[in-house]
Enzyme design. Structure first.
Site, PDB file in Angstrom:
ATOM      1  N   ASP A 148     -11.544  -8.367   7.166  1.00 58.45           N
ATOM      2  CA  ASP A 148     -12.917  -8.269   6.639  1.00 58.45           C
ATOM      3  C   ASP A 148     -13.556  -9.660   6.632  1.00 58.45           C
ATOM      4  O   ASP A 148     -14.729  -9.826   6.959  1.00 58.45           O
ATOM      5  CB  ASP A 148     -12.931  -7.690   5.217  1.00 58.45           C
ATOM      6  CG  ASP A 148     -13.200  -6.189   5.215  1.00 58.45           C
ATOM      7  OD1 ASP A 148     -12.789  -5.517   6.191  1.00 58.45           O
ATOM      8  OD2 ASP A 148     -13.814  -5.677   4.252  1.00 58.45           O
ATOM      9  N   TYR A 184       0.829  -1.218   0.000  1.00 61.79           N
ATOM     10  CA  TYR A 184       0.000   0.000   0.000  1.00 61.79           C
ATOM     11  C   TYR A 184       0.861   1.264   0.000  1.00 61.79           C
ATOM     12  O   TYR A 184       0.403   2.327  -0.389  1.00 61.79           O
ATOM     13  CB  TYR A 184      -0.939   0.030   1.211  1.00 61.79           C
ATOM     14  CG  TYR A 184      -2.059  -0.991   1.177  1.00 61.79           C
ATOM     15  CD1 TYR A 184      -2.158  -1.931   0.162  1.00 61.79           C
ATOM     16  CD2 TYR A 184      -3.023  -1.022   2.171  1.00 61.79           C
ATOM     17  CE1 TYR A 184      -3.165  -2.882   0.142  1.00 61.79           C
ATOM     18  CE2 TYR A 184      -4.045  -1.962   2.154  1.00 61.79           C
ATOM     19  CZ  TYR A 184      -4.102  -2.893   1.140  1.00 61.79           C
ATOM     20  OH  TYR A 184      -5.112  -3.824   1.127  1.00 61.79           O
ATOM     21  N   ASP A 232      -3.389 -18.095   1.854  1.00 64.45           N
ATOM     22  CA  ASP A 232      -4.554 -18.770   1.256  1.00 64.45           C
ATOM     23  C   ASP A 232      -5.096 -19.827   2.216  1.00 64.45           C
ATOM     24  O   ASP A 232      -6.317 -19.962   2.401  1.00 64.45           O
ATOM     25  CB  ASP A 232      -4.229 -19.358  -0.130  1.00 64.45           C
ATOM     26  CG  ASP A 232      -2.821 -19.934  -0.232  1.00 64.45           C
ATOM     27  OD1 ASP A 232      -2.053 -19.815   0.745  1.00 64.45           O
ATOM     28  OD2 ASP A 232      -2.494 -20.517  -1.279  1.00 64.45           O
ATOM     29  N   LYS A 285       3.117 -15.443   2.602  1.00 61.95           N
ATOM     30  CA  LYS A 285       2.999 -16.165   1.328  1.00 61.95           C
ATOM     31  C   LYS A 285       4.425 -16.507   0.893  1.00 61.95           C
ATOM     32  O   LYS A 285       4.899 -16.127  -0.176  1.00 61.95           O
ATOM     33  CB  LYS A 285       2.266 -15.264   0.309  1.00 61.95           C
ATOM     34  CG  LYS A 285       1.923 -15.919  -1.005  1.00 61.95           C
ATOM     35  CD  LYS A 285       0.817 -16.955  -0.909  1.00 61.95           C
ATOM     36  CE  LYS A 285       0.583 -17.612  -2.264  1.00 61.95           C
ATOM     37  NZ  LYS A 285      -0.246 -18.837  -2.167  1.00 61.95           N
ATOM     38  N   ASP A 334      -5.589  -6.610   5.869  1.00 60.88           N
ATOM     39  CA  ASP A 334      -6.774  -5.875   5.420  1.00 60.88           C
ATOM     40  C   ASP A 334      -7.852  -6.872   4.985  1.00 60.88           C
ATOM     41  O   ASP A 334      -9.021  -6.784   5.371  1.00 60.88           O
ATOM     42  CB  ASP A 334      -6.343  -4.974   4.242  1.00 60.88           C
ATOM     43  CG  ASP A 334      -7.367  -3.912   3.913  1.00 60.88           C
ATOM     44  OD1 ASP A 334      -8.359  -3.779   4.648  1.00 60.88           O
ATOM     45  OD2 ASP A 334      -7.171  -3.204   2.903  1.00 60.88           O
TER      46      ASP A 334
END
Ligand code: NAD
Length: 353
Positions: A247, A141, A219, A186, A243
């Site tokens: 959610d 970001y 994942d 990851k 982020d």
């Protein structure tokens, strides 16, 4: 105690929920003999409309002078033209950066009475109590961005010290809880994740040998969060993975509107906000759920002011109104009555005595 709190209502439902948070702070001050002063400032789309930029200098100065910052939400369709020179989200990203708040704590509490509001089966939700610690001022970001006619790129970069300080926050938090950290990366694909994993393994072994460390690929973590959420204590991860996973985790709690967050740095001054956005689909209707913002107020009292008793009182007030059956539209049952934002806020304040 005496304290100055900057309130940043922002856009959409931001002003509605920020007003609820402020009302709770005012009642806490009255009940417990504190003097809280408030400074309301512009951010996001509201600031773009007023002065053409999403993070005015006056807002930054007020936040830096304050003991804590309470934010509603920013953004909305009015300012979402991708070719616009300035966007509301720049205000929030800029604020996190100037305040140096690198650790975003997002607790996921599941109230048993709200199990029916979650798409996940009630037996899977039993005992869920997670804090996701998201790195907030690094990663993709904030990396360099480029764009030409046919391609675009966003650079993801992490420094060792950025990983060390966020993993320390997670491990310290876990040592006051159930003693488990799950680090999400990851590392099978991304170089930044391989560094993340190396640094995390080394730091945890050297500084927190008593804390159990689990490592998951993002994942797999997305799947385990829904299949065995009660197993997790503290999860720590980089900016973008955090982020997205938070959610997802909000669905365990039944609604985005329930969940708070605290963004903390090296000092006690923090930035506190619900995890949801400006919800343009319900803005101005007076039906937004204020619980995420009010629970953020509890985090503000605990982390920035050290007022644990007051923080507990706010959290218990939310739990008691939920137990009493008070529901805003987002967590309502098909046959139940729903409360407006101000009615729900009044019910919570009523429990504060
Ligand atoms: P959102 O969180 O605003 O809304 C998603 C859904 O959840 C909507 O259906 C909304 O009505 C519902 N919802 C959210 N908060 C609620 C609450 N308190 N009570 C009841 N229902 C609630 O996400 P979005 O629609 O993807 O984004 C809308 C805007 O918000 C965008 O401009 C986005 O950039 C911005 N945004 C801001 C923040 C922030 O300020 N921290 C975070 C996320 C998104």
């Amino acid at each position: 105690m005496e304290a100055l709190i900057t309130v940043l209502p922002g856009d959409g439902i931001g002003p509605e929920v920020a007003a609820a948070g402020r009302a709770v702070l005012e009642r806490i001050a009255e009940r417990h003999g504190h003097r809280f002063k408030f400074s309301e400032q512009l951010i996001g789309g509201a600031a773009i409309d007023a002065i053409g930029e999403p993070l005015p200098d006056g807002t930054v100065a007020s936040c830096k002078d304050s003991n804590a910052v309470l934010l509603g939400a920013v953004g909305g369709p009015k300012w979402s033209d991708p070719n616009a020179p300035v966007r509301p989200e720049q205000g929030l990203l800029g604020l996190r950066s100037v305040l140096g708040v690198f650790a975003n704590l997002r607790p996921v509490t599941v109230y048993p009475e709200l199990a029916a509001a979650s798409p996940i089966r009630a037996e899977i939700l039993e005992g869920v109590d997670i804090v996701v610690v998201r790195e907030l001022t690094g990663g993709i970001y904030f990396g360099e961005k480029s764009r030409d006619e046919f391609s675009a790129s966003d650079i993801c970069k992490y420094h060792t010290h950025e990983i060390e300080r966020i993993v320390r926050v997670a491990a310290q938090l876990a040592s006051g809880r159930r003693g488990k950290v799950c680090s999400v990366d990851k590392a099978n694909v991304l170089e930044t994740s391989r560094l993340w994993r190396e640094v995390t393994d080394r730091l945890m072994a050297a500084e927190f040998p008593g804390i159990e460390l689990e490592t998951l690929l993002v994942d797999a973590a997305a799947m385990h969060l829904l299949s065995r959420p009660a197993d997790f204590d503290v999860m720590v991860t980089e900016n973008m993975f955090g982020d997205i996973l938070t959610d997802e985790a909000s669905m365990l709690a039944g609604s985005l509107g329930m969940l708070p967050s605290a963004s903390l740095g090296e000092t006690r001054r923090g930035l506190f906000e619900p995890i949801h956005g400006s919800a343009p689909d319900i803005a101005g209707k007076g039906i937004a759920n204020p619980c995420g913002t009010i629970a953020s107020v509890a985090m503000l009292l605990r982390h920035s002011f050290g007022l644990a008793e007051e923080a507990d009182a706010v959290e218990q007030a939310i739990a008691r109104v939920i137990a009493d059956g008070c529901r805003t539209a987002d967590i309502a049952t098909a046959d139940g009555q729903t409360l407006s934002t101000s009615e729900m806020t009044a019910a919570i304040i009523g429990k504060l005595g």
